[in-house]
Design an enzyme around this catalytic site. Sequence first.
Site, PDB file in Angstrom:
ATOM      1  CE1 TYR A 103      38.263  34.469  37.856  1.00  0.00           C
ATOM      2  CE2 TYR A 103      40.535  35.064  37.366  1.00  0.00           C
ATOM      3  CZ  TYR A 103      39.262  35.418  37.785  1.00  0.00           C
ATOM      4  OH  TYR A 103      38.990  36.721  38.126  1.00  0.00           O
ATOM      5  CE  LYS A 107      36.745  36.478  35.442  1.00  0.00           C
ATOM      6  NZ  LYS A 107      35.595  37.358  35.649  1.00  0.00           N
ATOM      7  CB  SER A 138      37.498  36.881  45.839  1.00  0.00           C
ATOM      8  OG  SER A 138      37.866  37.552  44.672  1.00  0.00           O
TER       9      SER A 138
END
Length: 154
Positions: A103, A107, A138
């Site tokens: 992740y 990013k 989320s």
Amino acid sequence: QTYAPKLVLLDISDISCIGDVAKEILNCYGCVDILINNASMKVKGAVQSISLELDKKIMDANYFGPITLTKAILPNMISRRTGQIVLINSIQGKIGIPFRAAYAASKHAAVGFFDCLRAEMEEFDISVSTVNPTFICSYHRQPAPGNWEASIWK
């Protein structure tokens, strides 16, 4: 002019369909004034426990998806010499934390791309912004047993 809303479904991790979706939008409306890239997928797990397949899926959703969509819309903005592009990213695009390597890497890559794009688009009067919020709540999809997507958050 005001347009009726149009729902266009897009799986941002499916790079092969993004160009067609962008064409559909441009054919319908003629232009895009503001593009907000806000889709994301994350995974939590130790580097050695996350498959390369899942690393690639995260990179497709968080990096290649937004840049593919942006590149599809960009020529229209450049020709009109106006537009705004926004990337809703993550603080993890600036600072990595344990168990979020795929992740954070995706990013970081997105921040690098959009920082370069910002400098390149200045001459065309196109604004490029990156928003890096801290942790947000989320949606978590509950997996079937044995499903490698068990730790995916969308």
